[in-house]
Design an enzyme around this catalytic site. Structure first.
Site, PDB file in Angstrom:
ATOM      1  N   HIS A 127       0.880  -1.333  -0.136  1.00 14.39           N
ATOM      2  CA  HIS A 127       0.109  -0.012  -0.203  1.00 14.39           C
ATOM      3  C   HIS A 127       0.817   1.190  -0.126  1.00 14.39           C
ATOM      4  CE1 HIS A 127      -2.865   2.975   1.248  1.00 14.39           C
ATOM      5  NE2 HIS A 127      -3.964   2.067   1.303  1.00 14.39           N
ATOM      6  N   ARG A 148      -6.384  10.454  -0.306  1.00 11.52           N
ATOM      7  CA  ARG A 148      -6.026  10.792  -1.605  1.00 11.52           C
ATOM      8  C   ARG A 148      -7.506  11.127  -2.486  1.00 11.52           C
ATOM      9  NH1 ARG A 148      -2.850   6.332  -3.669  1.00 11.52           N
ATOM     10  NH2 ARG A 148      -2.999   5.414  -1.467  1.00 11.52           N
TER      11      ARG A 148
HETATM   12  O1  MEZ Z   1      -9.014  -1.958  -0.063  1.00 12.47           O
HETATM   13  C1  MEZ Z   1      -8.197  -1.267   0.600  1.00 12.47           C
HETATM   14  O2  MEZ Z   1      -7.037  -1.951   1.031  1.00 12.47           O
HETATM   15  C2  MEZ Z   1      -8.300  -0.244   1.217  1.00 12.47           C
HETATM   16  C3  MEZ Z   1      -9.710   0.489   1.367  1.00 12.47           C
HETATM   17  C4  MEZ Z   1      -7.385   0.507   1.826  1.00 12.47           C
HETATM   18  C5  MEZ Z   1      -7.469   2.018   2.261  1.00 12.47           C
HETATM   19  O3  MEZ Z   1      -6.580   2.514   1.736  1.00 12.47           O
HETATM   20  O4  MEZ Z   1      -8.232   2.494   2.773  1.00 12.47           O
END
Ligand code: MEZ
Length: 552
Positions: A339, A359
């Site tokens: 992420h 974002r």
């Molecule tokens: O689906 C995801 O990983 C999610 C919703 C993450 C996030 O940034 O909140």
């Protein structure tokens, strides 16, 4: 902004303050551009490819090795994963392995056994119980402790007038670089609206306008606004309502602190139960079942490539280990999601998630000079590669006092775009948490760096959750194929419910048309152990690991 007032910076170390001042100086210009509807240009297709190739952690060959045993022999997977897939059984099983009378020895007998009590497992339990069978859920920690409750930003569902499941389908395939299983993607997007309805009926509190209309946001790589959220605690709120529903069903039993550590199979090669370890002490428990569903989630706590993680402590790939030993094929294990925005400062929070919803509401990425360097809503793998590039190749990252690095996410811009109070209202979880640490998100940008977030690959399933092994089903992050090599935001919460419900229903139907096996055992494990011996695999590595290595 008054640039001479620096009182809001006092909670930050000296090393970060000058860079924050540069962010503040560029903010007014960026706000003006945003209000004119201008966004930072998206990358060209060729730059996307090159940046992914050069900077995405999945591309690091030094982090992988080929498997030497099992159904995936020869495929290259992350070393930490390969070690576990080729690990030895837990010591608690030594006696059971010698025991040939497992068929007589059941501590628990049920129709459907569900291994894992997070979102997918709970949805599966509800669907199976509503189909009229007896369900036993074995969960490692407490009911609900899982990546589901860590999910912040939302769930994608194409329910708006300007959207459609077809549009959603195309986004998922494009985001996944066309490596997804189209049949699974079709199931994901077509069940979406029903799942949303179901959650509303269960009482889930989604973000809405005063008119009652759902608020929807953009996620990275999506062509439409279709992200439905409950503040920044969407997964926790989802778990609240589905756990309540499961508790209301009398034919569901949930057993906490009893992780499955091995599947039971029978002479016909069918999955017929599992061995559970009791974390609170006592001998392993034997469960006999007519069908079994694995919903154990992902592997973030293996910290691939030494990355921090946004994952729950239970994310140690247990289901993959059990399934692989039983000969069930796995796919795409080389592909993981980092992420883009894990916390890089304060240090004690490193790796925890800063939701993409920031974002979605307009917070851009900035380097140490306060300059934007990538469009924030590129697909996740691209954004991650761009941040690593900016820090490693361009040397434009912000250095933290402990030697870490990150880029800014300019969160205060959100209130300037959407009006005062938006940050508090849309992100109540993170807002309060950071305020408690002296960081006011209305005033200060947050330092972010990619964090290990999601396992794109996993057990091979069909659209009703069935696997190659009769009687064995799976759903959620433990499975592969839905997202291909890159998942888009908000599709995990949808996936756990769509495939959890489908697997629960199908496993119940399977149980209704079969009887309990009279030959449950661990012969698959003995065969696997022989392979490990032949290949001289490391005897010291024990799996399933159950908890992160740094746990006592
Ligand atoms: O689906 C995801 O990983 C999610 C919703 C993450 C996030 O940034 O909140």
């Amino acid at each position: 902004m008054n640039f001479t007032d620096t009182s809001h910076l006092t909670s930050l170390p000296e090393a970060l303050r000058e860079s924050v001042r540069m962010v503040e100086r560029s903010r007014e210009d960026r706000l003006a551009r945003t209000l004119r509807g201008e966004t930072f240009p998206a990358l060209s297709i060729s730059d996307r490819k090159a940046w992914l190739n050069d900077f995405h952690p999945d591309q690091r060959e030094d982090g992988k090795r080929p498997l030497v045993v099992g159904p995936g022999k020869g495929s290259h997977v992350p070393c930490e994963m390969a070690d576990l897939l080729e690990s030895r059984p837990r010591v608690s099983l030594n006696n059971l392995l010698k025991d040939t009378s497992l068929s007589k020895k059941a501590d628990i007998v049920t129709d459907v056994l569900i291994i894992g009590g997070g979102g997918a497992g709970t949805a599966a339990a509800i669907a199976a119980a509503e189909a009229g069978v007896k369900v036993f859920v074995a969960t490692k920690l407490r009911h609900g402790d899982s990546n589901t409750i860590m999910a912040e930003g939302g769930m994608q569902v194409a329910d708006q007038e300007c959207d459609s499941p077809v549009q959603h389908y195309l986004d998922v395939l494009g985001g996944g670089h066309f490596t997804n299983n189209p049949e699974l993607v079709q199931a994901l997007v077509t069940d979406g609206a029903d799942v949303l309805h179901w959650l509303e009926e269960l009482g889930m509190l989604f973000d809405k306008y005063p008119t009652g209309r759902m608020k929807v946001r953009h996620g990275g790589g999506t062509s439409r606004k279709r992200l439905h959220a409950a503040g920044d605690v969407t997964g926790l709120e989802m778990m609240r309502v589905i756990r309540d529903r499961a508790e209301a069903l009398e034919n569901i039993t949930v057993s906490a602190f009893t992780p499955a550590v091995e599947l039971l199979t029978d002479d016909d090669g069918r999955a017929v139960g599992a061995v559970l370890e009791q974390l609170t002490g006592g001998e392993p428990l034997i469960v006999h079942a007519k069908s079994v569903i694995i919903t154990t989630g992902g592997m973030g706590r293996l910290h691939l490539n030494k990355f921090p993680t946004s994952n729950h402590f239970g994310a140690t790939a247990d289901g993959l280990v059990m399934a692989y030993r039983a000969g069930v094929p796995l796919q795409d294990l080389h592909s993981c999601q980092y992420h883009p925005t894990g916390i890089a400062y304060p240090e004690r929070k490193i790796g925890l998630l800063i939701t993409e919803k920031f974002r979605g509401l307009g917070a851009p990425f900035l380097n140490r000079f306060g300059d934007e360097f990538v469009f924030g809503l590129e697909p996740r793998d691209v954004t991650t590669a761009a941040i690593i590039r900016e820090c490693q190749m361009m040397n434009n990252g912000v250095r933290t006092p402990s030697g870490g690095v990150g880029v800014w996410l300019d969160i205060p811009l959100i209130d300037l775009i959407h009006g005062r109070g938006t940050i508090e209202k849309e992100f109540p979880g993170r807002f309060k948490e950071f305020l408690g640490k002296g960081i006011d998100l209305r005033q200060l940008p947050l330092l972010a760096y990619p964090t290990l977030h999601y396992q794109n690959g996993g057990m091979v399933i069909g659209s009703n959750g069935g696997t190659d092994m009769p009687g064995l089903f799976a759903a959620g992050e433990v499975t592969g194929g839905v997202h291909g090599h890159n998942r888009l935001m908000g599709n995990a919460l949808l996936e756990i419910l769509v495939f959890g419900l489908r697997a629960g229903k199908t496993a119940a139907q399977f149980a209704q048309t079969t009887t309990l096996s009279n030959s449950p055992g661990l012969s698959h494990l003995s065969a696997f152990l022989e392979e490990l011996e032949q290949e001289n695999c490391n005897k010291e590595i024990i799996g399933p690991q159950l908890l992160p290595k740094y746990f006592p």
